[in-house]
Design an enzyme around this catalytic site. Sequence first.
Site, PDB file in Angstrom:
ATOM      1  N   GLY A  36       0.820  -1.196   0.000  1.00  0.00           N
ATOM      2  CA  GLY A  36       0.000   0.000   0.000  1.00  0.00           C
ATOM      3  C   GLY A  36       0.858   1.252   0.000  1.00  0.00           C
ATOM      4  N   HIS A  39       2.426   4.973  -4.743  1.00  0.00           N
ATOM      5  CA  HIS A  39       2.875   6.210  -5.373  1.00  0.00           C
ATOM      6  C   HIS A  39       3.155   5.905  -6.851  1.00  0.00           C
ATOM      7  CE1 HIS A  39       6.768   4.319  -4.904  1.00  0.00           C
ATOM      8  NE2 HIS A  39       6.650   4.335  -3.584  1.00  0.00           N
ATOM      9  N   HIS A  42       4.759   2.589  -7.762  1.00  0.00           N
ATOM     10  CA  HIS A  42       3.851   1.434  -7.844  1.00  0.00           C
ATOM     11  C   HIS A  42       3.030   1.508  -9.141  1.00  0.00           C
ATOM     12  CE1 HIS A  42       4.371   1.821  -3.361  1.00  0.00           C
ATOM     13  NE2 HIS A  42       4.605   0.530  -3.514  1.00  0.00           N
ATOM     14  N   SER A 194       9.617   6.525  -2.794  1.00  0.00           N
ATOM     15  CA  SER A 194       9.494   5.542  -1.723  1.00  0.00           C
ATOM     16  C   SER A 194       8.352   5.973  -0.821  1.00  0.00           C
ATOM     17  CB  SER A 194      10.795   5.489  -0.918  1.00  0.00           C
ATOM     18  OG  SER A 194      10.565   4.891   0.341  1.00  0.00           O
TER      19      SER A 194
END
Length: 291
Positions: A36, A39, A42, A194
């Site tokens: 989850g 950002h 992903h 990150s």
Amino acid sequence: MTASPSGGPLVVRTRAELAEALLAASSAVALVPTMGALHEGHASLLDHARGVVGPEGRLVASIFVNPMQFGAGEDLDRYPRTLDSDLERCAAHGVDVAFVPTVDEVYPGGEPEVSVEPGPRALLLEGASRPGHFRGVLTVVAKLFGLVRPDVAVFGEKDYQQLVLIRRMTRDLCLGIEVQGAPTVRDPDGLALSSRNRFLSAPERARALALSGALAAGRDAGAHGGAATLDAARAVLAAGGVEPDYLALTGPDLEEAPSAGDARLLVAARVGATRLIDNTAVRLGTPRAPD
Ligand code: PAF
């Protein structure tokens, strides 16, 4: 099982719902496992996965903060949980099924008696300061592979050691899943995206640029060999006032670095209270062609 009113992913929370959602999947299935706090990094994994299975394929994202990969005193409680915006991002990137299990659903009866022993490459780098971390990562990834049974799974190169170990597990245990790595996504100034960047204050964020700067300097010095690569990277970290947990030059599979050819430069450092990692490919001993 919750169908999103906005035409987003089907949200499934149990193994049974997941199995039902995938029952009719006659086309290829791609899995992007996440914790989850999604950002743009992903998002690029989701886009990569969609590119592999094509418009007819089924794209599954799992969203699960895996307690087994956090050690005592690590940031399990502090790890950001942003499900609503995660599901919006999944919708925007064509996720068909979002698997959002509870801890009990993944670990009924607590930690499993049998777990994945990650082997010697897990003792280096991240593993040296995070004992048990990769046992937790590989165990949950093996479980997700078993539950979703994807044809392909996509992981970010940002967590390079994790990617190498997942590839190795998949190969050594004959799991029959194609593991693909996708390139790290960076802010325009070079900082690798990150979920932990949100914890950096403005001065810390400025200092964190020493990591990507060090990797770029190391990569640029690659033609002069391994020692020059490490020296160049070390100089940038020192100039930025960042003391690395490690700065390491390895081969592409984390073996000893070759004297010439493809290598990987990896760095970890704490900036304020936030531990950051980053890495880059380096070509040792061969001048880089101009970009
Ligand atoms: O990279 C991550 O987010 C996690 O380590 C993973 C692969 C989803 C396993 O929990």
